[in-house]
Design a protein around this motif. Structure first.
Motif, PDB file in Angstrom:
ATOM      1  N   GLY A 250       0.465  -7.235  -6.312  1.00 35.09           N
ATOM      2  CA  GLY A 250      -0.151  -6.505  -7.423  1.00 35.09           C
ATOM      3  C   GLY A 250       0.024  -5.009  -7.268  1.00 35.09           C
ATOM      4  N   HIS A 251      -0.753  -4.252  -8.047  1.00 34.03           N
ATOM      5  CA  HIS A 251      -0.771  -2.787  -7.986  1.00 34.03           C
ATOM      6  C   HIS A 251       0.650  -2.216  -8.124  1.00 34.03           C
ATOM      7  CE1 HIS A 251      -3.266   0.806  -6.804  1.00 34.03           C
ATOM      8  NE2 HIS A 251      -2.066   1.312  -7.009  1.00 34.03           N
ATOM      9  N   ALA A 252       1.146  -2.200  -9.365  1.00 28.04           N
ATOM     10  CA  ALA A 252       2.557  -1.897  -9.617  1.00 28.04           C
ATOM     11  C   ALA A 252       2.753  -0.554 -10.309  1.00 28.04           C
ATOM     12  CB  ALA A 252       3.176  -3.001 -10.466  1.00 28.04           C
ATOM     13  N   ASP A 253       3.952  -0.020 -10.125  1.00 31.64           N
ATOM     14  CA  ASP A 253       4.442   1.144 -10.854  1.00 31.64           C
ATOM     15  C   ASP A 253       5.900   0.850 -11.206  1.00 31.64           C
ATOM     16  OD1 ASP A 253       4.410   3.620 -12.061  1.00 31.64           O
ATOM     17  OD2 ASP A 253       4.285   4.776 -10.201  1.00 31.64           O
ATOM     18  N   ILE A 254       6.396   1.420 -12.300  1.00 36.35           N
ATOM     19  CA  ILE A 254       7.742   1.082 -12.754  1.00 36.35           C
ATOM     20  C   ILE A 254       8.603   2.323 -12.907  1.00 36.35           C
ATOM     21  CG2 ILE A 254       6.943  -1.003 -13.932  1.00 36.35           C
ATOM     22  CD1 ILE A 254       7.226   0.497 -16.601  1.00 36.35           C
TER      23      ILE A 254
END
Length: 522
Positions: A250-254
């Motif tokens: 989890g805990h995503a950035d793109i």
């Protein structure tokens, strides 16, 4: 097709945030009670990363005095706009839950970074920044919904404008979204993006444990209303079971590459020897595409894999980091950390050339203070550590050696110390805040060699009075106490060098000639 191996940042590097500046990529992660805070990494190909330093590398930027274990610096976000890098994060002050959000800036990601700009009336954690096309800047974080929580840990994501001139939040707070998965809890880690006319809001839900997940919503207006993606969660591993090699995702950035590919960085864990995670939460990389205006992560599979097809970017490897630090430099390598903010120069690389000198402080590693400790992350399931130590305990309670640290209450200490007039090598296992002596051997040497070898959850400890002439202290002890699944909290295991005089003032010191850490094969 060329492939890469996950995790891209092995070891305790959770809550990754990423940004691209032309052909360069930069990433930061959380550090909690460790100093310096917020390591910053650079890559050209999203796979190979080198550390540039730390964002919060001065005591004036980061006061961790008295900070409890697994508090301190929570999820950081890195963004770039108009020649300036921004890092915003939450400082969790205490066990009572006090939270303070602040940001720092730099024109060079390697630093120096500015002093903190503290934001007034900015509740919540996991703060992030979004720079809109009209020049406005927005702050997001989570908070308790104004109408109250409908279930335990029910949170919402809110937004407020940030005035960069005044360095404060201005205007109204807007409730954006309280998540796609009602009753799952812990809506957090918001990041906003503007893509093809839509504002996309990516968040984490389900807590940072087994039910962790990534969800998404979108709106044509930044303040909403936000349309929920019907295929949420767009990424989770909770349906794969606890025996899958990557969990807690989890805990995503793109980020979009200059080649038009889309990639996501996220945290995950690699449990081993059961449902245990000594290494902590790590940083993983996974591709995604867009279908009908929504992300599809790793099409056809929908999960993060240990081995995946590489980005299309030209490969850029950096020089490998030396396995053995001989302490020949006048500056500590970036891999090393202190526990909390150092307020005195209790270490030196120059007082004895080629050695790391640690001064024997009264503070101990079982207190929430700044002990005479310098450590690095455990990054492998199987590993070996060895060091050469020059030390003579002269008073009762003086000790020096190696520490495998999960928290003040969960740790192993392999020390040379003085007990009842005898100098001894002692292995201590600390569980639930209680010390238990696992082994003790009388010896009388000014130079000792210590070694730790771990295969899965089996840890073995050795000492020698001459190089490579190892004596067993104790073999195959239980490593699971070094997992946050046993100890609680959010950090991974640290391994480091330590000395203390157990509450008394001391003029003693220990010299370490080298410290070697190597990952081992099965």
């Amino acid at each position: 097709m060329k492939t890469f191996k996950n995790p891209i940042l092995p070891g305790f590097y959770p809550d990754p945030s990423i940004c691209r500046v032309e052909d360069d990529y930069y990433m930061v992660t959380s550090t909690f009670e460790y100093f310096p805070g917020v390591p910053i990494f650079h890559s050209k190909d999203l796979v190979n990363w080198r550390q540039l330093g730390h964002v919060l590398d001065r005591p004036s930027q980061l006061n961790l005095d008295g900070t409890p274990c697994s508090k301190g610096i929570y999820a950081a976000t890195i963004r770039y706009n108009d020649g300036i890098f921004y890092m915003i994060t939450t400082f969790v002050v205490s066990k009572t839950g006090a939270r303070k959000n602040f940001y720092v800036t730099a024109t060079d990601p390697a630093g120096p970074w500015s002093e903190p700009n503290w934001l007034d009336d900015a509740p919540g954690i996991d703060s992030s920044l979004f720079f809109d096309e009209d020049g406005k800047v927005y702050f997001t974080a989570n908070r308790v919904p104004p109408e109250g929580q409908q279930y335990p840990k029910h949170m919402e994501i809110y937004l407020q404008e940030l005035d960069l001139q005044e360095k404060q939040l201005v205007g109204s707070k807007y409730s954006l979204w309280d998540g796609a998965l009602k009753q799952i809890h812990a809506q957090e880690a918001p990041h906003l993006y503007k893509i093809d006319g839509y504002y996309y809001l990516i968040i984490a839900e389900g807590g940072t444990g087994f039910t962790h997940s990534v969800t998404i919503a979108r709106s044509e207006s930044i303040t909403g209303p936000y349309e929920v993606c019907k295929t949420n969660p767009i990424l989770t591993h909770r349906h794969l079971g606890r025996n899958y090699p990557i969990t807690n995702v989890g805990h995503a950035d793109i980020v979009e590459t200059q080649d038009g590919e889309w990639w996501m960085v996220c945290l995950g864990t690699r449990p081993y020897g059961g449902d245990y995670r000594n290494i902590g939460r790590e940083t993983f990389l996974v591709p995604f595409t867009w279908e009908n205006g929504w992300p599809v992560v790793n099409p056809g599979k929908g999960i993060v894999e240990i081995e995946m097809v590489r980005p299309s970017l030209p490969e850029q490897r950096w020089q490998t980091q030396q396995a053995c630090d001989h302490f020949d430099s006048e500056k500590l390598d970036d891999r090393w950390n202190f526990i909390r903010t150092p307020r005195e120069n209790f270490w030196s690389l120059t007082e004895r050339t080629g050695f790391l000198r640690l001064k024997t402080k009264a503070e101990t590693i079982i207190e929430e203070t700044n002990p005479s400790f310098i450590g690095r992350r455990q990054q492998h399931i199987n590993f070996a550590v060895r060091t050469e130590m020059h030390f003579s305990p002269t008073e009762e309670g003086e000790s020096a050696g190696l520490v495998l640290l999960q928290s003040t209450d969960y740790q192993y200490r392999l020390e040379y110390t003085k007990v009842s007039g005898d100098t001894v090598v002692c292995l201590t296992k600390r569980v639930e805040g209680i010390d238990n002596v696992e082994a003790i051997y009388k010896t009388n040497a000014n130079v000792l060699f210590f070694k730790v070898e771990a295969f899965g959850q089996s840890y073995s400890f050795y000492y020698a009075e001459k190089p490579e002439q190892w004596e067993i202290v104790k073999e195959n002890v239980d490593g699971t106490i070094l997992s946050s699944d046993v100890a609680g909290g959010f950090v991974g295991t640290y391994i480091g060098m330590y000395t203390s005089s157990s509450g008394k003032e001391s003029s003693n010191f220990v010299d370490f000639d080298y410290f070697e850490y190597v990952g081992l094969s099965n």
